[in-house]
Structures are given as C-alpha cells and as structure tokens.
Design a protein around this motif. Structure first.
Motif, short mmCIF file in Angstrom:
data_model
loop_
_atom_site.label_atom_id
_atom_site.label_comp_id
_atom_site.label_asym_id
_atom_site.label_seq_id
_atom_site.Cartn_x
_atom_site.Cartn_y
_atom_site.Cartn_z
N LEU A 149 -5.43 6.23 -2.12
CA LEU A 149 -4.62 5.07 -1.77
C LEU A 149 -4.53 4.12 -2.96
O LEU A 149 -5.53 3.88 -3.65
N VAL A 195 0.86 -1.19 0.00
CA VAL A 195 0.00 0.00 0.00
C VAL A 195 0.89 1.24 0.00
O VAL A 195 1.73 1.41 0.89
N ALA A 231 -2.81 0.18 -4.17
CA ALA A 231 -2.28 -1.07 -3.61
C ALA A 231 -2.08 -2.10 -4.72
O ALA A 231 -2.72 -2.04 -5.78
#
Length: 466
Positions: A438, A415, A440
């Motif tokens: 975010l 992440v 990931a």
C-alpha cells in the motif's frame, strides 16, 4: 418493521413549521416556510440522542463542505446551517417536491432521460470526489427533482459520517451498495461508481439490479446476490448493448475492473448518447478545468465551455481503441452553453481563433496568478512532511504530525490513487491483505483548494500477516 415517528420539529427563528417530510436512522426532515426571503425549504435535523460536542464539531465541518458542493447545478442547494435551541444541529436546504424513487417503479423512464440523469449525477459525484467527499448513499431516492424538473443529488450522508464511529454501516442502502461496502464498510471512489451504475440500472429496469421479481428480496438474499455480482441485463428491448456493457462494467465484482472514476462513467454514458444520435448531456465540472485543457481540433474555439476530447482508449488511458472513435465531451458551463454556436470556421479563421484564445488564456492566467499571489502569499496551505506507516497484522496505519492546520482546513489522504473523505485526525487505518503493498500521500485542503502532497509512503504487509 414499523418506521419510527418523526421527532418534534425544532423552533427555528425566522422559520414556520409546515409538516414532516421523512425520517431516517440519523435525522428527520421537515418542511418549513422561511420568513425572509419568503420560500418553502426542507430542514434536516439530527436526532437528539446522537448529538454530543464531537458530533456538533464534525457536523459543522461537513456542513461547510456541503455548502461548497451545493454550488454545483446537480447537487441540492444548502442555504444555511445552525444549531437549534434544543441543541440539535440542522441544515436548511432547497425544497424538492419529488424523488426519482416515486417514478422509476411505476413506469419505465425513457432511455434519453435516464442517460441525461446519469451524466448529471455522475458529474455531481465527480465534483464531490474532487473535494475529497464521498456521498456514501447514492440511490434513486436521493436524486430529487427541482421545481424546474432538474435532477439534483441530495443527502450526502452528513449524519451517517458524523456518527459512523458508533454505528458503523447502519446507513448502508443494500440494493445499491458495492460488495466491498457490504462486506466491511469500505467506501471508496470505486464503490460510488458501483452505486452510480446500480442507480442508472434501476431507473431503466424499474427495480434494483439484484432484485428478483416475485422472488426472495430480503436483505440476506440481496447481499448474497450482490456478493456474487452476476448481473443480468435490464430486460428492456430498447436498451442498447453498449449501455448494458457500461453498467455491467460499473458493477464488476472487482473494484479495479470498474470505471476508474465517476468522470469515466460519465463519458461512457455520453458515448451511448452519441451512439443513439441523442444530444450529449453536459457534465458540469469546475471552471478551472477548461482553463488548463488544450484547445484541440475540431473544437470550435468560440465554444470554450468544451474540454478537449476524452483520451481515446489506447492513448493515456491504456485501453483498447473503440471502433467508433466517438468523441466524448464534458461541459463545465451551463446546460445551454452550446446553444447558438456558429458553424465550424475555416482553417484560416480557426488559426486566428486559436491564437486569440491562447493570447486571452495567457492574460487570464497571468492576472489570476497575480491575484492569488496577492491574496494567498501570506497564508500558504501547510504541507505534511513526515508521513509514516506501521503494520499490525493486516491493518496498515498511516500517521503524520499536524503541520498546524486551522479550523478551515482538513487532511486528504490518497491511498492507492483513491482519496478518502476529508479528516482532521492525523492517522488513518487501512485494512490490507497479506502480501499487499500500500502507498499513500497526504495533503491539506482549504476552502476547496489543496496544498502540495507529502512524499509518498509505501509499506508491504508480510505474507504471514504478521
């Protein structure tokens, strides 16, 4: 607060109990004598009240990881693991008679020794991070000294990790924990860089970084100071300004302002060694590192345990160039690998040496490729193909379907460029801030090797937090 008494030592076939060594929140450690081969060992035993089927399964998975990591020369050796007749899982480990906690408060440690310890333990933490493992509790008392005087990192928080679902951050060591860990128990590579810096600081200062001599040093007072992260110098006149700056950066309040990895901190410490005219302590990394590293002048081609110089600030790292332009090396070989290296060759000899080294390298790579193709072509590491992301308030949940992993395998979730601990669950909740984006990826790891990552999945948290 009175410490509890150790639990009853288990009866282990082939081992004779000697004495109790210590007790903690999740486990007890006992000294045993092993019958064959005959040697003294330390045995870490989980507390009976914490043990259930899920804990046993997770304990076994983490014991396997510890066994892989313990081949590192600066990580405590794990000999075996098992479950006692009374149902308590245990680890049999190398016995070390002392820890740094018994030394650093009684007398100042020489700067050269502290730097050497910092480099070696940073290399151990870097090795763990590359396997997707966070230590969670880096501090002086978890750095033990072997019979030969070498520092090794122990107690990788196996017990803490297998029960953290029930007990949260019960195992946090406040004086060496980063602000974000104390605030919401968010361990990461960045928080471990903080703990490494705090540990080196402690060895120099004879106290933890935010401890006030003669002042209030209870948990609440320490937490309040750590959250502000206003670090004072070590107070030692013989500590160079550059080392003070390295430690201050490692313990920056904002994780993004710290060294990006344990390896970067290691290189900073090596640069201080060079500035002081000390021999650079080698940082042990995986053997594969040098095989893929370019041979760069002025590296002596005879000494192939050395990597190319770390990228100087202003190059790949994007940081400002240093005035000294110091070369910082990381060794992936034994500590004495550079002993007996001949003087640098002439340019003609250097050219032949590089050509020979390249030829040898091509042969090794070709042979290795054939070996791995023959060994692993019928058993490829699975690849995650369907990473998803959902937002619930300020919690982002990354989820994926199991591509068919077996008991040897686990998922590594990265992440924002940082790996989380290996897991077998197919979802990960990540706290976020309103307006934050975010990203990931997920890959499968097996026996220390990782497969291809999934396609990156990014999501934005709405400003309203909804």
């Amino acid at each position: 607060m009175n410490r509890r008494l150790p639990s009853t030592p288990p009866t282990l076939p082939g081992f004779v109990f000697v004495r109790a060594l210590g007790s903690g929140g999740f486990a007890d450690v006992f000294c045993y004598e092993q019958d064959m081969p005959r040697r003294v060992v330390a045995v870490k035993v989980l507390l009976a009240e914490l043990v259930n089927d899920e804990v046993r399964r997770m304990f076994r998975a983490e014991a396997d990881l510890m066994a892989q990591l313990s081949s590192h020369p600066s990580i405590l050796t794990v000999y075996q693991a098992g479950v006692a007749a009374d149902g308590r899982p245990y680890l049999v480990m190398e016995y070390c008679s002392s820890t740094l906690a018994e030394r650093y408060r009684s007398a100042p440690l020489p700067i050269s020794e502290v730097l050497a310890i910092g480099v070696r333990i940073s290399s151990a933490v870097e090795a763990a991070h590359r396997q997707g493992v966070l230590h969670r509790d880096i501090k002086p008392s978890n750095i033990l000294t072997t019979a030969y005087g070498h520092p090794v990192l122990g107690d990788f928080g196996i017990a803490a990790s297998v029960v953290e679902g029930e007990h949260g951050a019960a195992g946090v060591s406040i004086p060496w924990s980063a602000p974000e860990v104390l605030a919401d128990d968010r361990a990461s590579v960045a928080s471990e860089v903080w703990s490494l810096g705090a540990t080196v600081y402690s060895l120099l200062a004879g106290r933890s970084p935010f401890e006030v001599p003669g002042g209030a040093n209870g948990s609440a007072a320490l937490i309040a100071r750590i959250e502000k992260a206003r670090l004072n110098p070590t107070g030692r006149a013989d500590v160079p300004e550059r080392l003070e700056q390295v430690l201050a950066r490692a313990m920056s309040r904002r994780p993004a302002e710290r060294q990006a990895s344990a390896l970067e901190l290691l290189r900073d410490l090596q640069a201080v060694e060079e500035e002081l005219g000390l021999s650079q302590t080698p940082g042990d990394l995986e053997v594969q590192e040098w095989a893929s590293a370019p041979l760069a002048d002025p590296v002596d081609p005879v000494d192939r345990t050395r990597l190319a110089p770390a990228a100087e600030p202003g190059e790949a790292g994007g940081r400002r160039a240093e005035s000294r332009g110091a070369r910082r090396w990381v060794s992936d070989g034994p500590a004495d690998a550079s002993i007996g290296v001949p003087a640098p060759p002439s340019r003609r000899r250097l050219g032949w040496g590089v050509a020979a080294a390249l030829a040898m390298l091509v042969g090794v790579i070709a042979a290795g490729a054939g070996f791995w193709l023959a060994l692993g072509s019928d058993d490829p590491i699975p690849v995650v193909a369907d990473l998803r992301a959902d937002v619930d308030g300020t919690i982002v949940t990354f989820a994926w379907d199991d591509p068919g992993i077996d008991e040897r395998e686990a998922f590594l979730v990265r992440v924002e460029g940082q790996d989380t601990p290996a897991r077998r669950e197919t979802a990960l909740d990540v706290p976020a801030r309103a307006g934050e984006r975010l990203c990931a990826t997920v890959r499968v790891t097996r026996d220390g090797r990782s497969g291809a990552p999934s396609a990156e999945r990014c999501v934005e948290v709405e400003e309203s937090g909804g």
